[in-house]
Write an enzyme that holds these catalytic residues in place. Structure first.
Site, PDB file in Angstrom:
ATOM      1  N   GLU A 294       0.790  -1.227   0.000  1.00  0.00           N
ATOM      2  CA  GLU A 294       0.000   0.000   0.000  1.00  0.00           C
ATOM      3  C   GLU A 294       0.828   1.287   0.000  1.00  0.00           C
ATOM      4  O   GLU A 294       0.567   2.195   0.771  1.00  0.00           O
ATOM      5  CB  GLU A 294      -0.940   0.004   1.220  1.00  0.00           C
ATOM      6  CG  GLU A 294      -1.882  -1.166   1.218  1.00  0.00           C
ATOM      7  CD  GLU A 294      -2.722  -1.257   2.480  1.00  0.00           C
ATOM      8  OE1 GLU A 294      -3.924  -1.509   2.334  1.00  0.00           O
ATOM      9  OE2 GLU A 294      -2.201  -1.073   3.582  1.00  0.00           O
TER      10      GLU A 294
HETATM   11  C1  NAG Z   1      -4.331  -3.859   4.764  1.00  0.00           C
HETATM   12  C2  NAG Z   1      -2.950  -3.427   5.192  1.00  0.00           C
HETATM   13  C3  NAG Z   1      -2.697  -3.498   6.680  1.00  0.00           C
HETATM   14  C4  NAG Z   1      -3.982  -3.408   7.480  1.00  0.00           C
HETATM   15  C5  NAG Z   1      -4.870  -4.552   7.047  1.00  0.00           C
HETATM   16  C6  NAG Z   1      -6.137  -4.684   7.850  1.00  0.00           C
HETATM   17  C7  NAG Z   1      -1.850  -5.479   4.361  1.00  0.00           C
HETATM   18  C8  NAG Z   1      -0.689  -6.082   3.665  1.00  0.00           C
HETATM   19  N1  NAG Z   1      -1.898  -4.124   4.463  1.00  0.00           N
HETATM   20  O1  NAG Z   1      -5.002  -2.741   4.317  1.00  0.00           O
HETATM   21  O2  NAG Z   1      -1.802  -2.493   7.047  1.00  0.00           O
HETATM   22  O3  NAG Z   1      -3.738  -3.481   8.841  1.00  0.00           O
HETATM   23  O4  NAG Z   1      -5.191  -4.449   5.689  1.00  0.00           O
HETATM   24  O5  NAG Z   1      -6.854  -5.839   7.522  1.00  0.00           O
HETATM   25  O6  NAG Z   1      -2.685  -6.201   4.837  1.00  0.00           O
END
Ligand code: NAG
Length: 476
Positions: A294
Protein backbone atom coordinates in the site's frame (compact mmCIF):
# COMPACT_ATOMS: atom_id res chain seq x y z
CA UNK A 1 -26.72 -32.78 12.19
CA UNK A 2 -23.62 -33.45 10.08
CA UNK A 3 -22.88 -36.85 8.56
CA UNK A 4 -19.85 -38.45 10.18
CA UNK A 5 -16.77 -38.73 7.99
CA UNK A 6 -14.09 -41.42 8.36
CA UNK A 7 -11.56 -39.05 9.89
CA UNK A 8 -13.90 -38.04 12.72
CA UNK A 9 -13.74 -41.64 13.99
CA UNK A 10 -10.07 -41.23 14.97
CA UNK A 11 -8.56 -38.90 17.58
CA UNK A 12 -9.35 -35.18 17.23
CA UNK A 13 -5.96 -34.06 15.89
CA UNK A 14 -5.36 -30.62 14.36
CA UNK A 15 -3.57 -30.57 11.96
CA UNK A 16 -4.84 -33.94 10.78
CA UNK A 17 -1.80 -36.22 10.23
CA UNK A 18 -0.69 -37.40 6.80
CA UNK A 19 -1.40 -40.97 7.84
CA UNK A 20 -3.10 -42.39 10.91
CA UNK A 21 -4.22 -45.89 11.84
CA UNK A 22 -6.18 -46.68 14.99
CA UNK A 23 -4.68 -49.79 16.65
CA UNK A 24 -5.68 -52.27 19.37
CA UNK A 25 -5.66 -51.45 23.06
CA UNK A 26 -4.57 -48.34 24.90
CA UNK A 27 -1.81 -46.93 27.06
CA UNK A 28 -2.27 -45.31 30.45
CA UNK A 29 0.37 -42.98 31.82
CA UNK A 30 1.03 -44.12 35.42
CA UNK A 31 2.52 -42.19 38.32
CA UNK A 32 5.84 -44.06 38.03
CA UNK A 33 6.21 -43.49 34.27
CA UNK A 34 9.47 -42.13 32.85
CA UNK A 35 10.37 -40.27 29.68
CA UNK A 36 13.26 -41.85 27.80
CA UNK A 37 15.53 -40.07 25.36
CA UNK A 38 18.88 -41.45 24.24
CA UNK A 39 20.32 -38.53 22.31
CA UNK A 40 21.50 -35.26 23.78
CA UNK A 41 19.80 -33.52 20.86
CA UNK A 42 16.36 -34.72 21.93
CA UNK A 43 16.89 -33.99 25.63
CA UNK A 44 15.55 -30.40 25.69
CA UNK A 45 12.33 -31.51 23.95
CA UNK A 46 11.99 -34.37 26.47
CA UNK A 47 12.50 -31.95 29.38
CA UNK A 48 9.88 -29.60 27.94
CA UNK A 49 7.41 -32.49 27.58
CA UNK A 50 8.16 -33.60 31.15
CA UNK A 51 7.52 -30.07 32.47
CA UNK A 52 4.20 -29.91 30.65
CA UNK A 53 3.01 -33.33 31.82
CA UNK A 54 4.16 -32.80 35.41
CA UNK A 55 1.97 -29.71 35.83
CA UNK A 56 -1.30 -31.46 35.03
CA UNK A 57 -0.54 -35.02 36.23
CA UNK A 58 1.45 -34.18 39.34
CA UNK A 59 3.71 -37.16 38.50
CA UNK A 60 7.50 -37.03 38.85
CA UNK A 61 8.17 -38.15 35.24
CA UNK A 62 11.95 -38.33 35.36
CA UNK A 63 13.76 -37.96 32.05
CA UNK A 64 16.11 -40.94 31.59
CA UNK A 65 18.68 -41.87 28.94
CA UNK A 66 17.15 -45.24 28.04
CA UNK A 67 13.90 -46.52 26.50
CA UNK A 68 10.98 -45.88 28.86
CA UNK A 69 7.17 -45.72 28.95
CA UNK A 70 7.37 -42.64 26.71
CA UNK A 71 10.38 -42.82 24.43
CA UNK A 72 11.55 -39.98 22.19
CA UNK A 73 14.05 -40.83 19.53
CA UNK A 74 16.10 -38.56 17.27
CA UNK A 75 17.32 -40.99 14.64
CA UNK A 76 19.16 -38.69 12.24
CA UNK A 77 17.17 -40.47 9.55
CA UNK A 78 15.95 -37.92 6.99
CA UNK A 79 13.25 -40.10 5.48
CA UNK A 80 10.39 -38.03 6.93
CA UNK A 81 12.12 -34.71 6.27
CA UNK A 82 13.15 -32.09 8.80
CA UNK A 83 9.77 -31.93 10.53
CA UNK A 84 8.30 -35.41 10.00
CA UNK A 85 7.84 -37.97 12.77
CA UNK A 86 6.27 -41.32 13.60
CA UNK A 87 4.21 -41.83 16.73
CA UNK A 88 3.11 -45.25 17.96
CA UNK A 89 0.93 -45.79 20.99
CA UNK A 90 0.61 -49.39 22.18
CA UNK A 91 -0.36 -50.84 25.58
CA UNK A 92 3.39 -51.03 26.30
CA UNK A 93 4.05 -47.33 25.83
CA UNK A 94 4.52 -44.39 23.50
CA UNK A 95 7.29 -44.27 20.94
CA UNK A 96 7.91 -41.00 19.10
CA UNK A 97 10.69 -40.98 16.50
CA UNK A 98 11.96 -38.38 14.04
CA UNK A 99 15.07 -37.49 12.11
CA UNK A 100 15.57 -34.25 14.03
CA UNK A 101 14.72 -32.72 17.41
CA UNK A 102 12.38 -30.43 15.47
CA UNK A 103 10.47 -33.46 14.17
CA UNK A 104 10.20 -34.82 17.70
CA UNK A 105 8.89 -31.44 18.88
CA UNK A 106 6.17 -31.48 16.20
CA UNK A 107 5.28 -35.04 17.28
CA UNK A 108 5.05 -33.95 20.92
CA UNK A 109 2.29 -31.53 19.86
CA UNK A 110 0.39 -34.51 18.46
CA UNK A 111 0.97 -36.51 21.65
CA UNK A 112 -0.47 -33.66 23.73
CA UNK A 113 -3.63 -33.75 21.65
CA UNK A 114 -3.94 -37.54 22.07
CA UNK A 115 -4.05 -37.10 25.86
CA UNK A 116 -7.25 -35.92 27.60
CA UNK A 117 -7.86 -32.14 27.45
CA UNK A 118 -7.03 -31.81 31.16
CA UNK A 119 -3.37 -32.39 30.22
CA UNK A 120 -3.32 -28.67 29.28
CA UNK A 121 -4.30 -27.62 32.77
CA UNK A 122 -1.67 -25.66 34.73
CA UNK A 123 -2.59 -27.49 37.98
CA UNK A 124 -2.80 -31.23 38.89
CA UNK A 125 -5.91 -33.02 37.62
CA UNK A 126 -7.27 -36.49 38.52
CA UNK A 127 -6.64 -38.35 35.21
CA UNK A 128 -6.67 -41.22 34.18
CA UNK A 129 -4.20 -40.32 31.44
CA UNK A 130 -5.22 -42.86 28.84
CA UNK A 131 -4.40 -42.77 25.12
CA UNK A 132 -6.03 -45.06 22.57
CA UNK A 133 -3.71 -47.17 20.41
CA UNK A 134 -2.60 -45.40 17.26
CA UNK A 135 0.12 -45.48 14.62
CA UNK A 136 0.90 -42.14 12.97
CA UNK A 137 3.29 -41.20 10.17
CA UNK A 138 3.33 -37.49 9.60
CA UNK A 139 5.14 -34.73 7.75
CA UNK A 140 4.15 -31.25 6.53
CA UNK A 141 2.83 -30.33 3.11
CA UNK A 142 4.52 -26.88 3.20
CA UNK A 143 7.73 -25.82 4.93
CA UNK A 144 6.44 -22.31 5.85
CA UNK A 145 3.47 -22.24 8.22
CA UNK A 146 3.30 -18.82 9.73
CA UNK A 147 1.37 -16.47 11.91
CA UNK A 148 1.82 -12.71 11.80
CA UNK A 149 1.30 -10.42 14.74
CA UNK A 150 0.97 -6.65 14.27
CA UNK A 151 2.67 -5.15 17.33
CA UNK A 152 2.74 -1.68 15.72
CA UNK A 153 -0.94 -0.63 15.77
CA UNK A 154 -1.14 -1.89 19.34
CA UNK A 155 1.89 -2.94 21.29
CA UNK A 156 2.06 -6.38 22.91
CA UNK A 157 4.57 -7.23 25.63
CA UNK A 158 7.20 -9.96 25.40
CA UNK A 159 5.05 -12.13 27.70
CA UNK A 160 2.00 -11.66 25.48
CA UNK A 161 4.00 -12.55 22.38
CA UNK A 162 5.37 -15.67 24.10
CA UNK A 163 1.87 -16.85 24.85
CA UNK A 164 0.86 -16.27 21.24
CA UNK A 165 3.89 -18.32 20.12
CA UNK A 166 3.11 -21.13 22.55
CA UNK A 167 -0.46 -21.51 21.39
CA UNK A 168 0.45 -21.36 17.70
CA UNK A 169 3.30 -23.86 18.15
CA UNK A 170 0.76 -26.38 19.48
CA UNK A 171 -0.65 -26.38 15.94
CA UNK A 172 2.78 -26.94 14.36
CA UNK A 173 3.17 -23.33 13.22
CA UNK A 174 6.87 -22.71 12.52
CA UNK A 175 7.12 -19.00 11.63
CA UNK A 176 6.31 -15.88 13.64
CA UNK A 177 6.21 -12.83 11.36
CA UNK A 178 6.41 -9.75 13.57
CA UNK A 179 5.01 -6.57 12.01
CA UNK A 180 7.29 -4.25 13.99
CA UNK A 181 6.71 -0.86 12.39
CA UNK A 182 3.85 1.09 10.89
CA UNK A 183 2.31 4.57 10.75
CA UNK A 184 1.19 4.30 14.36
CA UNK A 185 4.38 3.06 15.99
CA UNK A 186 7.96 1.81 15.70
CA UNK A 187 8.40 -1.11 18.08
CA UNK A 188 12.03 -2.10 18.00
CA UNK A 189 15.05 -0.29 19.36
CA UNK A 190 17.47 0.80 16.63
CA UNK A 191 20.64 2.01 18.33
CA UNK A 192 21.83 4.14 15.43
CA UNK A 193 18.44 5.90 15.18
CA UNK A 194 17.44 6.16 18.85
CA UNK A 195 14.33 8.33 18.36
CA UNK A 196 12.44 5.70 16.36
CA UNK A 197 11.24 3.53 19.23
CA UNK A 198 9.11 5.08 21.94
CA UNK A 199 8.24 3.75 25.40
CA UNK A 200 6.07 0.92 24.12
CA UNK A 201 8.60 -0.99 22.12
CA UNK A 202 11.07 -3.85 22.40
CA UNK A 203 14.63 -3.22 23.44
CA UNK A 204 17.10 -5.27 21.44
CA UNK A 205 17.30 -7.64 24.43
CA UNK A 206 13.50 -8.02 24.45
CA UNK A 207 13.57 -8.90 20.78
CA UNK A 208 16.41 -11.39 21.36
CA UNK A 209 14.33 -13.00 24.08
CA UNK A 210 11.37 -13.40 21.70
CA UNK A 211 13.69 -14.94 19.08
CA UNK A 212 15.18 -17.32 21.66
CA UNK A 213 11.81 -18.38 23.03
CA UNK A 214 10.48 -18.98 19.53
CA UNK A 215 13.57 -20.98 18.55
CA UNK A 216 13.09 -23.24 21.57
CA UNK A 217 9.74 -24.11 19.97
CA UNK A 218 11.29 -24.42 16.51
CA UNK A 219 9.57 -21.23 15.40
CA UNK A 220 11.56 -18.85 13.17
CA UNK A 221 11.02 -15.12 13.64
CA UNK A 222 10.63 -13.04 10.46
CA UNK A 223 10.92 -9.34 11.37
CA UNK A 224 9.02 -6.84 9.23
CA UNK A 225 10.08 -3.24 8.83
CA UNK A 226 7.33 -1.88 6.59
CA UNK A 227 8.62 0.45 3.82
CA UNK A 228 8.39 2.72 1.87
CA UNK A 229 4.76 3.31 2.96
CA UNK A 230 3.35 2.65 6.43
CA UNK A 231 6.24 4.74 7.75
CA UNK A 232 4.60 7.69 9.53
CA UNK A 233 6.18 6.71 12.86
CA UNK A 234 9.69 7.04 11.36
CA UNK A 235 8.70 10.22 9.49
CA UNK A 236 7.49 11.71 12.77
CA UNK A 237 10.68 10.75 14.65
CA UNK A 238 13.15 12.09 12.02
CA UNK A 239 12.36 15.21 10.01
CA UNK A 240 15.18 14.48 7.52
CA UNK A 241 13.43 11.35 6.25
CA UNK A 242 10.70 13.55 4.74
CA UNK A 243 11.20 15.07 1.29
CA UNK A 244 10.20 18.47 2.68
CA UNK A 245 12.37 18.05 5.77
CA UNK A 246 9.39 18.60 8.07
CA UNK A 247 8.59 15.97 10.69
CA UNK A 248 5.12 14.44 10.44
CA UNK A 249 2.64 14.44 13.32
CA UNK A 250 2.30 11.17 15.26
CA UNK A 251 -0.67 9.17 13.96
CA UNK A 252 -3.27 7.17 15.86
CA UNK A 253 -5.98 6.57 13.26
CA UNK A 254 -6.68 3.53 11.08
CA UNK A 255 -6.22 4.92 7.55
CA UNK A 256 -3.58 3.32 5.32
CA UNK A 257 -1.52 4.43 2.32
CA UNK A 258 -0.76 8.07 3.25
CA UNK A 259 2.93 7.96 4.21
CA UNK A 260 6.14 7.38 2.25
CA UNK A 261 9.86 7.50 2.87
CA UNK A 262 11.58 10.03 0.60
CA UNK A 263 12.85 7.86 -2.23
CA UNK A 264 15.17 10.53 -3.69
CA UNK A 265 17.13 11.33 -0.56
CA UNK A 266 20.36 9.44 0.20
CA UNK A 267 19.60 9.65 3.92
CA UNK A 268 16.69 7.27 3.29
CA UNK A 269 19.11 4.53 2.23
CA UNK A 270 21.54 5.23 5.08
CA UNK A 271 18.55 4.87 7.39
CA UNK A 272 17.44 1.65 5.72
CA UNK A 273 20.94 0.22 5.77
CA UNK A 274 21.32 0.95 9.50
CA UNK A 275 17.95 -0.53 10.34
CA UNK A 276 18.46 -3.65 8.22
CA UNK A 277 21.98 -4.14 9.61
CA UNK A 278 20.80 -3.98 13.22
CA UNK A 279 17.70 -6.09 12.73
CA UNK A 280 19.56 -8.68 10.61
CA UNK A 281 22.21 -9.03 13.32
CA UNK A 282 19.49 -9.82 15.88
CA UNK A 283 17.69 -12.30 13.64
CA UNK A 284 19.03 -15.82 13.06
CA UNK A 285 16.30 -16.70 10.50
CA UNK A 286 16.93 -16.33 6.75
CA UNK A 287 14.27 -13.70 5.96
CA UNK A 288 13.92 -9.99 6.44
CA UNK A 289 10.56 -8.55 5.46
CA UNK A 290 10.46 -4.97 4.16
CA UNK A 291 6.70 -4.80 3.74
CA UNK A 292 6.13 -2.85 0.56
CA UNK A 293 2.34 -2.87 0.80
CA UNK A 294 0.00 0.00 0.00
CA UNK A 295 2.65 2.54 -0.97
CA UNK A 296 -0.11 4.71 -2.43
CA UNK A 297 1.85 7.92 -1.75
CA UNK A 298 4.98 6.68 -3.53
CA UNK A 299 4.81 6.97 -7.32
CA UNK A 300 5.23 3.64 -9.13
CA UNK A 301 8.62 4.49 -10.65
CA UNK A 302 9.98 5.65 -7.32
CA UNK A 303 8.62 2.49 -5.78
CA UNK A 304 10.62 0.31 -8.19
CA UNK A 305 13.75 2.36 -7.51
CA UNK A 306 13.26 2.00 -3.80
CA UNK A 307 12.70 -1.75 -3.92
CA UNK A 308 15.84 -2.27 -6.04
CA UNK A 309 17.96 -0.43 -3.45
CA UNK A 310 16.21 -2.21 -0.60
CA UNK A 311 16.94 -5.55 -2.23
CA UNK A 312 20.67 -4.71 -2.39
CA UNK A 313 20.72 -3.65 1.23
CA UNK A 314 19.06 -6.85 2.39
CA UNK A 315 21.51 -8.90 0.27
CA UNK A 316 24.46 -7.06 1.78
CA UNK A 317 23.34 -8.03 5.25
CA UNK A 318 22.98 -11.67 4.33
CA UNK A 319 19.22 -12.01 4.43
CA UNK A 320 16.59 -12.89 1.87
CA UNK A 321 14.07 -10.17 1.06
CA UNK A 322 10.49 -10.96 1.81
CA UNK A 323 7.54 -8.63 1.34
CA UNK A 324 3.85 -8.29 0.60
CA UNK A 325 2.84 -9.11 -2.96
CA UNK A 326 3.49 -5.53 -4.16
CA UNK A 327 7.23 -6.34 -3.83
CA UNK A 328 7.32 -8.61 -6.82
CA UNK A 329 11.10 -8.94 -6.87
CA UNK A 330 12.00 -10.45 -3.50
CA UNK A 331 12.71 -14.10 -2.74
CA UNK A 332 9.32 -14.49 -1.15
CA UNK A 333 6.15 -12.50 -1.77
CA UNK A 334 3.06 -12.73 0.36
CA UNK A 335 -0.29 -12.84 -1.44
CA UNK A 336 -2.80 -10.96 0.67
CA UNK A 337 -5.29 -8.91 -1.35
CA UNK A 338 -7.91 -11.13 -2.98
CA UNK A 339 -8.58 -8.32 -5.47
CA UNK A 340 -4.97 -8.39 -6.69
CA UNK A 341 -4.12 -11.91 -7.88
CA UNK A 342 -2.07 -10.31 -10.70
CA UNK A 343 0.60 -9.25 -8.24
CA UNK A 344 0.98 -12.81 -6.99
CA UNK A 345 1.31 -14.07 -10.55
CA UNK A 346 3.84 -11.33 -11.35
CA UNK A 347 5.95 -12.28 -8.33
CA UNK A 348 6.00 -15.91 -9.44
CA UNK A 349 6.92 -14.83 -12.98
CA UNK A 350 9.93 -12.99 -11.49
CA UNK A 351 11.03 -16.09 -9.62
CA UNK A 352 9.59 -15.49 -6.17
CA UNK A 353 7.94 -18.14 -4.04
CA UNK A 354 4.61 -17.25 -2.49
CA UNK A 355 3.27 -17.33 1.02
CA UNK A 356 -0.51 -17.47 0.85
CA UNK A 357 -2.48 -15.16 3.14
CA UNK A 358 -5.64 -14.29 1.17
CA UNK A 359 -7.44 -11.79 3.40
CA UNK A 360 -10.89 -13.24 2.71
CA UNK A 361 -9.75 -16.56 4.23
CA UNK A 362 -6.55 -16.11 6.22
CA UNK A 363 -6.81 -12.64 7.84
CA UNK A 364 -7.56 -13.19 11.51
CA UNK A 365 -8.58 -9.54 11.93
CA UNK A 366 -11.68 -9.91 9.74
CA UNK A 367 -14.94 -10.08 11.70
CA UNK A 368 -16.59 -13.51 11.96
CA UNK A 369 -20.08 -12.01 11.66
CA UNK A 370 -21.68 -8.56 11.54
CA UNK A 371 -21.90 -8.54 15.31
CA UNK A 372 -18.27 -9.52 16.10
CA UNK A 373 -17.04 -7.03 18.70
CA UNK A 374 -13.61 -6.49 17.14
CA UNK A 375 -12.05 -6.50 13.73
CA UNK A 376 -12.53 -5.09 10.25
CA UNK A 377 -14.58 -6.29 7.30
CA UNK A 378 -12.98 -4.87 4.16
CA UNK A 379 -12.32 -8.41 2.86
CA UNK A 380 -15.74 -9.64 3.99
CA UNK A 381 -16.90 -11.60 7.00
CA UNK A 382 -14.77 -14.66 7.68
CA UNK A 383 -16.56 -17.39 9.61
CA UNK A 384 -14.60 -20.49 10.64
CA UNK A 385 -15.71 -22.35 7.50
CA UNK A 386 -14.55 -19.44 5.28
CA UNK A 387 -11.13 -19.50 6.90
CA UNK A 388 -10.86 -23.27 6.42
CA UNK A 389 -12.45 -24.03 3.06
CA UNK A 390 -9.76 -22.97 0.58
CA UNK A 391 -6.55 -24.40 -0.74
CA UNK A 392 -3.25 -22.56 -1.31
CA UNK A 393 -2.71 -24.29 -4.65
CA UNK A 394 -6.03 -23.17 -6.16
CA UNK A 395 -6.66 -19.76 -4.55
CA UNK A 396 -4.80 -17.81 -7.28
CA UNK A 397 -5.40 -19.03 -10.79
CA UNK A 398 -2.16 -19.93 -12.51
CA UNK A 399 -0.25 -20.38 -9.25
CA UNK A 400 0.34 -24.00 -8.24
CA UNK A 401 1.86 -26.13 -5.54
CA UNK A 402 5.43 -25.72 -6.84
CA UNK A 403 5.22 -21.91 -6.56
CA UNK A 404 4.14 -21.96 -2.94
CA UNK A 405 6.35 -21.88 0.13
CA UNK A 406 3.44 -22.03 2.54
CA UNK A 407 0.68 -20.17 4.32
CA UNK A 408 0.41 -17.48 6.96
CA UNK A 409 -2.40 -16.14 9.12
CA UNK A 410 -1.89 -12.39 9.73
CA UNK A 411 -3.44 -10.65 12.72
CA UNK A 412 -3.61 -6.87 12.30
CA UNK A 413 -4.35 -4.99 15.47
CA UNK A 414 -6.00 -1.65 14.62
CA UNK A 415 -8.99 -2.79 16.71
CA UNK A 416 -7.24 -5.21 19.09
CA UNK A 417 -5.59 -4.05 22.29
CA UNK A 418 -5.56 -7.04 24.64
CA UNK A 419 -4.41 -10.68 24.62
CA UNK A 420 -8.04 -11.68 25.06
CA UNK A 421 -9.00 -9.83 21.88
CA UNK A 422 -6.08 -11.38 19.95
CA UNK A 423 -7.07 -14.85 21.08
CA UNK A 424 -10.73 -14.30 20.32
CA UNK A 425 -9.87 -13.48 16.70
CA UNK A 426 -7.23 -16.22 16.33
CA UNK A 427 -9.16 -19.07 17.94
CA UNK A 428 -10.59 -21.03 16.29
CA UNK A 429 -9.36 -19.75 12.91
CA UNK A 430 -5.58 -20.00 13.42
CA UNK A 431 -5.56 -23.82 13.83
CA UNK A 432 -7.40 -24.14 10.51
CA UNK A 433 -4.75 -22.15 8.64
CA UNK A 434 -2.08 -24.24 10.39
CA UNK A 435 -3.83 -27.39 9.17
CA UNK A 436 -4.01 -26.06 5.61
CA UNK A 437 -0.24 -25.56 5.75
CA UNK A 438 0.55 -28.93 7.29
CA UNK A 439 -1.95 -31.57 6.18
CA UNK A 440 -2.23 -33.17 2.75
CA UNK A 441 -5.17 -31.63 0.86
CA UNK A 442 -6.72 -35.09 0.44
CA UNK A 443 -6.70 -35.73 4.21
CA UNK A 444 -8.84 -32.75 5.15
CA UNK A 445 -12.51 -31.87 4.86
CA UNK A 446 -14.71 -29.28 6.53
CA UNK A 447 -17.00 -31.91 8.09
CA UNK A 448 -14.08 -33.79 9.59
CA UNK A 449 -12.41 -30.57 10.70
CA UNK A 450 -15.40 -29.12 12.52
CA UNK A 451 -15.82 -32.36 14.48
CA UNK A 452 -12.14 -32.45 15.42
CA UNK A 453 -12.00 -28.76 16.24
CA UNK A 454 -14.87 -29.15 18.70
CA UNK A 455 -12.62 -31.24 20.94
CA UNK A 456 -10.16 -28.34 21.18
CA UNK A 457 -12.57 -26.07 23.06
CA UNK A 458 -11.85 -27.81 26.40
CA UNK A 459 -8.11 -27.64 25.65
CA UNK A 460 -8.34 -23.87 25.17
CA UNK A 461 -10.45 -23.55 28.32
CA UNK A 462 -7.79 -25.48 30.26
CA UNK A 463 -5.22 -22.95 28.99
CA UNK A 464 -7.56 -20.00 29.71
CA UNK A 465 -7.69 -19.09 26.03
CA UNK A 466 -10.46 -16.73 25.02
CA UNK A 467 -12.11 -18.10 21.88
CA UNK A 468 -15.09 -17.52 19.62
CA UNK A 469 -17.75 -20.19 20.13
CA UNK A 470 -18.70 -20.28 16.49
CA UNK A 471 -22.17 -21.76 15.90
CA UNK A 472 -20.60 -23.70 13.02
CA UNK A 473 -18.69 -25.95 15.43
CA UNK A 474 -20.40 -28.71 17.48
CA UNK A 475 -18.49 -27.76 20.67
CA UNK A 476 -18.15 -30.65 23.11
C1 NAG B 1 -4.33 -3.86 4.76
C2 NAG B 1 -2.95 -3.43 5.19
C3 NAG B 1 -2.70 -3.50 6.68
C4 NAG B 1 -3.98 -3.41 7.48
C5 NAG B 1 -4.87 -4.55 7.05
C6 NAG B 1 -6.14 -4.68 7.85
C7 NAG B 1 -1.85 -5.48 4.36
C8 NAG B 1 -0.69 -6.08 3.67
N1 NAG B 1 -1.90 -4.12 4.46
O1 NAG B 1 -5.00 -2.74 4.32
O2 NAG B 1 -1.80 -2.49 7.05
O3 NAG B 1 -3.74 -3.48 8.84
O4 NAG B 1 -5.19 -4.45 5.69
O5 NAG B 1 -6.85 -5.84 7.52
O6 NAG B 1 -2.68 -6.20 4.84
Amino acid sequence: CAPSSPESAGPALVPVPASLRVTEGSFTLASDARIGVRSAEGAPVAEELARLLRRSTGYALPVVREPAEITLEVSGDQELGREGYTLDVTPGGVRLAAGTAEGVFRGVQTLRQLLPAAIESPAPQPGPWTIGGVSIQDRPRFSYRGVMLDVARHFFTVEQVKRYIDLAASYKVNVLHLHLTDDQGWRIEIRSWPELAGDDSYTQDDYREIVRYAAERFVTVVPEIDTPGHTNAALAAYAELNCDGVAREPYEGTEVGFSSLCVDKEVTYRFLDDVVREVAALTPGPYLNLGGDEAHSTDPEDYEKFVARAQQIVDTHGKRLMGWAEITSGSVAQHWNPREPDRARAAVARGAKLVMSPADHAYLDMKYTDSTEYGLDWAGLVEVSDSYEWDPATVVEGVGEQDILGVEAPLWTETLATSGALEFMAYPRLPGIAEIGWSPAAARSWEGYRARLAAHGPRWSARSVTFYRSPEIPWN
